[in-house]
Write an enzyme that holds these catalytic residues in place. Structure first.
Site, PDB file in Angstrom:
ATOM      1  N   GLU A   1     -25.746 -15.496  24.261  1.00 16.04           N
ATOM      2  CA  GLU A   1     -24.611 -15.731  23.351  1.00 16.04           C
ATOM      3  C   GLU A   1     -23.942 -17.062  23.638  1.00 16.04           C
ATOM      4  O   GLU A   1     -23.486 -17.753  22.726  1.00 16.04           O
ATOM      5  CB  GLU A   1     -23.602 -14.588  23.491  1.00 16.04           C
ATOM      6  CG  GLU A   1     -22.480 -14.611  22.444  1.00 16.04           C
ATOM      7  CD  GLU A   1     -21.274 -15.431  22.847  1.00 16.04           C
ATOM      8  OE1 GLU A   1     -20.413 -15.679  21.974  1.00 16.04           O
ATOM      9  OE2 GLU A   1     -21.175 -15.843  24.030  1.00 16.04           O
ATOM     10  N   GLU A   2     -23.877 -17.450  24.914  1.00 18.16           N
ATOM     11  CA  GLU A   2     -23.048 -18.586  25.296  1.00 18.16           C
ATOM     12  C   GLU A   2     -23.577 -19.936  24.834  1.00 18.16           C
ATOM     13  O   GLU A   2     -22.788 -20.814  24.491  1.00 18.16           O
ATOM     14  CB  GLU A   2     -22.859 -18.611  26.825  1.00 18.16           C
ATOM     15  CG  GLU A   2     -22.067 -17.448  27.393  1.00 18.16           C
ATOM     16  CD  GLU A   2     -20.607 -17.442  26.974  1.00 18.16           C
ATOM     17  OE1 GLU A   2     -20.209 -18.280  26.141  1.00 18.16           O
ATOM     18  OE2 GLU A   2     -19.862 -16.592  27.479  1.00 18.16           O
TER      19      GLU A   2
ATOM     20  N   ASP B   1     -16.564  -8.419  22.868  1.00 18.03           N
ATOM     21  CA  ASP B   1     -16.714  -9.709  23.546  1.00 18.03           C
ATOM     22  C   ASP B   1     -15.375 -10.450  23.584  1.00 18.03           C
ATOM     23  O   ASP B   1     -15.315 -11.662  23.383  1.00 18.03           O
ATOM     24  CB  ASP B   1     -17.771 -10.563  22.837  1.00 18.03           C
ATOM     25  CG  ASP B   1     -18.050 -11.873  23.572  1.00 18.03           C
ATOM     26  OD1 ASP B   1     -17.741 -11.951  24.777  1.00 18.03           O
ATOM     27  OD2 ASP B   1     -18.549 -12.821  22.933  1.00 18.03           O
TER      28      ASP B   1
ATOM     29  N   HIS C   1     -22.693  -9.321  25.309  1.00 19.82           N
ATOM     30  CA  HIS C   1     -23.752 -10.228  25.773  1.00 19.82           C
ATOM     31  C   HIS C   1     -23.870 -10.208  27.292  1.00 19.82           C
ATOM     32  O   HIS C   1     -22.884 -10.252  28.020  1.00 19.82           O
ATOM     33  CB  HIS C   1     -23.565 -11.643  25.230  1.00 19.82           C
ATOM     34  CG  HIS C   1     -22.333 -12.375  25.656  1.00 19.82           C
ATOM     35  ND1 HIS C   1     -22.272 -13.125  26.806  1.00 19.82           N
ATOM     36  CD2 HIS C   1     -21.117 -12.498  25.065  1.00 19.82           C
ATOM     37  CE1 HIS C   1     -21.075 -13.686  26.905  1.00 19.82           C
ATOM     38  NE2 HIS C   1     -20.345 -13.314  25.870  1.00 19.82           N
TER      39      HIS C   1
ATOM     40  N   HIS D   1     -14.351 -18.688  30.588  1.00 19.19           N
ATOM     41  CA  HIS D   1     -15.245 -19.806  30.927  1.00 19.19           C
ATOM     42  C   HIS D   1     -14.800 -20.576  32.166  1.00 19.19           C
ATOM     43  O   HIS D   1     -15.071 -21.774  32.283  1.00 19.19           O
ATOM     44  CB  HIS D   1     -15.370 -20.782  29.743  1.00 19.19           C
ATOM     45  CG  HIS D   1     -16.060 -20.210  28.540  1.00 19.19           C
ATOM     46  ND1 HIS D   1     -16.237 -20.937  27.378  1.00 19.19           N
ATOM     47  CD2 HIS D   1     -16.603 -18.990  28.306  1.00 19.19           C
ATOM     48  CE1 HIS D   1     -16.864 -20.192  26.487  1.00 19.19           C
ATOM     49  NE2 HIS D   1     -17.099 -18.997  27.036  1.00 19.19           N
TER      50      HIS D   1
ATOM     51  N   ASP E   1     -16.187 -12.003  30.389  1.00 16.35           N
ATOM     52  CA  ASP E   1     -17.026 -12.648  29.367  1.00 16.35           C
ATOM     53  C   ASP E   1     -18.468 -12.705  29.857  1.00 16.35           C
ATOM     54  O   ASP E   1     -18.899 -13.710  30.400  1.00 16.35           O
ATOM     55  CB  ASP E   1     -16.490 -14.054  29.082  1.00 16.35           C
ATOM     56  CG  ASP E   1     -17.182 -14.735  27.918  1.00 16.35           C
ATOM     57  OD1 ASP E   1     -17.778 -14.036  27.083  1.00 16.35           O
ATOM     58  OD2 ASP E   1     -17.131 -15.977  27.848  1.00 16.35           O
TER      59      ASP E   1
END
Length: 461
Positions: free
Chosen positions: A324-325, A352, A278, A426, A290
């Site tokens: 995606e997130e 991912d 992504h 994140h 990520d």
């Protein structure tokens, strides 16, 4: 005699095929390790574009750059696939304090994705600590109404594969704020989902339930969570209060794009093998692991196939999924279009889980017989590269919708070493400097190898 000759010929063909496969895999690895471009591409994505949350200017720049990159490699087809995505913005930096009598102790928090804002003056309230949604339910409205719920269920360190620990603890973040709101909570603070003890709050999406008030929700760093928990134990509950302020908002949906590159199959151009990651990322950092590593590995697969002169039988696609997130709209759109176009997809591979040392692949929904034969045929080929873990397991969020529209497709997850991923996942620490060039390129070569094996031999085990 004829049977003996036939078996001998068959054995010779098998050995010849294995030798050819072995040579091709070595060729892919040589190209990736000597001439690999994933690391340089990742540097540009992280340092020249940076955060790429759906709907942001960074996401728009990333789409433009991605298409130009694929065009520069001369793939047979490069195009954008339109998709409407959520547009959530964090706003000014969050503030939070533990209030102990006259003392205010600052703690690091980060608003959860898709959370609502606090009032302009922030929220101050007594705090109730719970370790699970079940404990929240047991306490009920009498204990929770008018308070901030502090979800402090820790990451279970016993899991060897850290993704399992993330999944087990993640329910607090996904569903906790709405569950707390049902009992009258005015806010939610969630322990960061990580095995690490540090002061980096880990953001991530939360999901509000229909018919339940939306309350502001934020992640708190693990060290701060421990401090808060200890203070709650040592003091009488009414003495400890919590204050936080956040300024996030959800704006109208924005037009964005999946970015797709394709090498057309020489024998079966209407059959597809997809590899993707992504393009979007959270806004706290550069989204290196990520999922900058995932998209740069995906395009690297096609580049390696092309420059080594391999002519795939089936069409091979690299897909940079958007959103995606905090919505998964890119994966849903790709699946819808594949079904609408009546495309025949053999397999889809998602990368991912970071750009760490490759270990192997997980195959979703397969039988023990399939796995046994798969390992018999391919484990020996991947073993020299230490990417030979071929197991049953999950695949990925973006390719998941393909199973609903194309039930015969095989979904596969790339499985790098997981021990460091959730330390930075994140967080503001997910930056280019925390990616190792050799590990990233080894992963690209491993995925290329699997794509080649599927293309050559199929997945009928």
């Amino acid at each position: 005699m004829k049977k003996t000759l036939f078996l001998a010929a068959l054995l010779g063909f098998t050995l010849s095929s294995k030798a050819q496969d072995s040579l091709m895999l070595r060729k892919f690895y040589d190209e990736a390790l000597v001439n690999g471009q994933a690391y340089d591409n990742l540097r540009f994505l992280c340092k020249n574009i940076g955060q790429r949350l759906s709907g942001s200017a960074g996401a728009e720049k990333a789409v433009i750059w991605s298409k130009k990159l694929m065009d520069s490699y001369g793939f047979d087809k490069v195009y954008l696939q339109e998709v409407m995505v959520p547009h959530w913005v964090r706003g000014a930096k969050e503030q939070a304090y533990i209030i102990d009598g006259n003392k205010r102790i600052a703690v690091p928090i980060a608003a959860l994705g898709m959370s609502v804002a606090t009032p302009k003056e922030g929220i101050t309230a007594n705090i109730v600590e719970v370790k699970s949604l079940k404990e929240l339910e047991t306490l009920g409205e009498a204990a929770i109404k008018g308070k901030i719920v502090f979800f402090n269920g820790a990451f279970d360190q016993r899991f060897i594969e850290t993704g399992h620990g993330y999944g087990a603890a993640g329910i607090q973040r996904f569903a906790g704020p709405s569950a707390a709101a049902k009992y009258g909570a005015v806010g939610a603070i969630v322990r960061s989902i990580t095995p690490a003890l540090d002061d980096y709050p880990h953001t991530g999406g939360t999901v509000y339930m229909d018919g339940v008030p939306k309350i502001p929700a934020a992640a708190i760093s693990t060290l701060a969570a421990n401090k808060l928990s200890t203070m709650l134990k040592l003091r009488k509950l009414p003495l400890i209060k919590f204050y936080f302020k956040q300024n996030c908002q959800t704006l109208p949906d924005v037009k964005s794009y999946n970015v797709i590159g394709e090498i057309k199959g020489s024998e079966n151009p209407n059959k597809y093998i997809t590899v993707g990651g992504h393009l979007d990322s959270w806004d706290l950092a550069e989204g290196a692991h990520d999922d900058g590593t995932g998209v740069t590995q995906s395009v690297e697969v096609l580049r390696i196939l092309k420059v080594t002169g391999y002519k795939p039988k089936n069409s091979i696609r690299a897909v940079f999924f958007m959103n995606e997130e905090n919505g998964h709209k890119g994966g849903i759109k790709y699946a819808e279009q594949a079904a609408a176009n009546k495309e025949d997809h053999i397999a889809a591979i998602e990368t991912d889980e970071g750009g760490f040392t490759p270990r192997g692949f997980s195959f979703e929904g397969v039988s023990p017989t399939f796995l046994k034969e798969l390992n018999k045929q391919w484990k020996g080929l991947l073993e020299p590269y230490e990417a030979d873990m071929l197991v049953a397991g999950g695949s990925g969020t973006d390719i998941g919708p393909l199973k609903e529209t194309l039930p015969s497709i095989q979904l596969i997850g790339f499985r790098p070493d997981s021990q460091r991923y959730f330390d930075i996942h994140h967080t503001p620490n997910d930056v280019f400097e925390n990616v190792n060039k050799r590990e990233l390129h080894l992963g690209a070569a491993a995925i290329t190898s699997l794509v080649y094996l599927i293309d050559q031999h199929g997945l009928r085990f």
